[in-house]
Design a protein around this motif. Structure first.
Motif, PDB file in Angstrom:
ATOM      1  N   LEU A  91      31.265  30.434  43.126  1.00  0.00           N
ATOM      2  CA  LEU A  91      32.217  31.028  42.186  1.00  0.00           C
ATOM      3  C   LEU A  91      31.760  32.356  41.583  1.00  0.00           C
ATOM      4  O   LEU A  91      32.590  33.101  41.076  1.00  0.00           O
ATOM      5  CB  LEU A  91      32.502  30.038  41.050  1.00  0.00           C
ATOM      6  CG  LEU A  91      33.169  28.729  41.475  1.00  0.00           C
ATOM      7  CD1 LEU A  91      33.190  27.742  40.311  1.00  0.00           C
ATOM      8  CD2 LEU A  91      34.582  28.988  41.992  1.00  0.00           C
ATOM      9  N   ILE A  92      30.466  32.649  41.623  1.00  0.00           N
ATOM     10  CA  ILE A  92      29.964  33.868  40.985  1.00  0.00           C
ATOM     11  C   ILE A  92      29.632  34.926  42.024  1.00  0.00           C
ATOM     12  O   ILE A  92      29.338  34.613  43.170  1.00  0.00           O
ATOM     13  CB  ILE A  92      28.719  33.588  40.107  1.00  0.00           C
ATOM     14  CG1 ILE A  92      27.542  33.088  40.954  1.00  0.00           C
ATOM     15  CG2 ILE A  92      29.063  32.632  38.979  1.00  0.00           C
ATOM     16  CD1 ILE A  92      26.234  32.916  40.178  1.00  0.00           C
ATOM     17  N   PRO A  93      29.663  36.201  41.601  1.00  0.00           N
ATOM     18  CA  PRO A  93      29.239  37.260  42.519  1.00  0.00           C
ATOM     19  C   PRO A  93      27.716  37.228  42.690  1.00  0.00           C
ATOM     20  O   PRO A  93      27.001  36.615  41.900  1.00  0.00           O
ATOM     21  CB  PRO A  93      29.695  38.547  41.828  1.00  0.00           C
ATOM     22  CG  PRO A  93      29.872  38.195  40.404  1.00  0.00           C
ATOM     23  CD  PRO A  93      30.161  36.718  40.336  1.00  0.00           C
ATOM     24  N   ASN A  94      27.243  37.894  43.711  1.00  0.00           N
ATOM     25  CA  ASN A  94      25.830  37.915  44.048  1.00  0.00           C
ATOM     26  C   ASN A  94      25.113  38.957  43.175  1.00  0.00           C
ATOM     27  O   ASN A  94      24.979  40.117  43.567  1.00  0.00           O
ATOM     28  CB  ASN A  94      25.660  38.221  45.535  1.00  0.00           C
ATOM     29  CG  ASN A  94      24.293  37.889  46.039  1.00  0.00           C
ATOM     30  OD1 ASN A  94      23.536  37.185  45.392  1.00  0.00           O
ATOM     31  ND2 ASN A  94      23.970  38.405  47.209  1.00  0.00           N
ATOM     32  N   LYS A  95      24.674  38.513  41.989  1.00  0.00           N
ATOM     33  CA  LYS A  95      23.957  39.364  41.036  1.00  0.00           C
ATOM     34  C   LYS A  95      22.716  38.622  40.570  1.00  0.00           C
ATOM     35  O   LYS A  95      22.659  37.395  40.684  1.00  0.00           O
ATOM     36  CB  LYS A  95      24.832  39.644  39.808  1.00  0.00           C
ATOM     37  CG  LYS A  95      26.083  40.440  40.076  1.00  0.00           C
ATOM     38  CD  LYS A  95      26.843  40.637  38.783  1.00  0.00           C
ATOM     39  CE  LYS A  95      28.134  41.399  39.011  1.00  0.00           C
ATOM     40  NZ  LYS A  95      28.835  41.628  37.725  1.00  0.00           N
ATOM     41  N   PRO A  96      21.742  39.336  40.000  1.00  0.00           N
ATOM     42  CA  PRO A  96      20.581  38.635  39.437  1.00  0.00           C
ATOM     43  C   PRO A  96      21.019  37.647  38.361  1.00  0.00           C
ATOM     44  O   PRO A  96      21.975  37.897  37.617  1.00  0.00           O
ATOM     45  CB  PRO A  96      19.741  39.760  38.820  1.00  0.00           C
ATOM     46  CG  PRO A  96      20.199  41.004  39.496  1.00  0.00           C
ATOM     47  CD  PRO A  96      21.644  40.785  39.845  1.00  0.00           C
ATOM     48  N   LEU A  97      20.317  36.517  38.313  1.00  0.00           N
ATOM     49  CA  LEU A  97      20.566  35.512  37.287  1.00  0.00           C
ATOM     50  C   LEU A  97      19.483  35.607  36.219  1.00  0.00           C
ATOM     51  O   LEU A  97      18.318  35.843  36.535  1.00  0.00           O
ATOM     52  CB  LEU A  97      20.543  34.108  37.889  1.00  0.00           C
ATOM     53  CG  LEU A  97      21.563  33.799  38.969  1.00  0.00           C
ATOM     54  CD1 LEU A  97      21.398  32.363  39.446  1.00  0.00           C
ATOM     55  CD2 LEU A  97      22.978  34.044  38.478  1.00  0.00           C
TER      56      LEU A  97
END
Length: 167
Positions: A91-97
């Motif tokens: 569900l989330i975009p591929n970004k740092p967590l």
């Protein structure tokens, strides 16, 4: 078989659903969570009867995603993180967590094995550069013990650990 739902809830919607299904174990966020750590996207995992048994959340920013709020009801079937993280990653975009962690050493070690770099153990400068300085300042002041971390991407890389754990 329990499953994470792909529906995203506000905190109020998730809490209403959780509390309705678990009146003896209402969802209560820790008093130690700072106000700026406002998570606004929540997903739930349900049992075979459709009753909420766990939840996790995130808040998306332009350059990273803040995650947390994970909780499960006492005595529920295992597999919460496997199901919830897998669904969240869809569900989330591929970004740092970015996340804060409880002070349980076992939990932080498990997350290190899952690709997290924890401040108290050292974070690569390249990862720190991905997060705005004001956010780093809030993390450092809210969690002076260094119990927060960064994972480079929101999606889990395949490694022996993830294969074994079924991610």
């Amino acid at each position: 078989m329990p499953q994470a739902l792909d529906e995203v809830y506000s905190f109020e919607e998730m809490k209403r659903k959780w509390d309705g299904d678990n009146p003896d174990e209402p969802y209560i966020r820790s008093q130690t969570v700072p106000e700026w750590y406002g998570l606004d996207n929540w997903i739930v995992r349900v049992d075979d009867d459709g009753k909420v048994i766990s939840t996790t959340a995130w808040r998306e920013y332009p350059n990273f995603i803040l995650v947390g709020g994970t909780k499960s009801i006492e005595g529920s079937q295992r597999g919460h993180m496997t199901d919830l993280v897998s669904m969240r990653n869809k569900l989330i975009p591929n970004k740092p967590l970015v996340a804060a962690f409880t002070n349980a050493e076992n939990w932080m070690k498990t997350n290190i094995e899952r690709g997290w770099q924890i401040k108290k153990y050292g974070i690569d400068e390249k990862l720190l550069d991905l997060i705005p300085n004001d956010v780093l300042g809030k993390l450092n002041s809210s969690y002076p013990d260094g119990n927060w971390g960064i994972r480079e991407t929101g999606h889990i890389a395949k490694s022996w650990w993830f294969i074994i754990k079924g991610y």
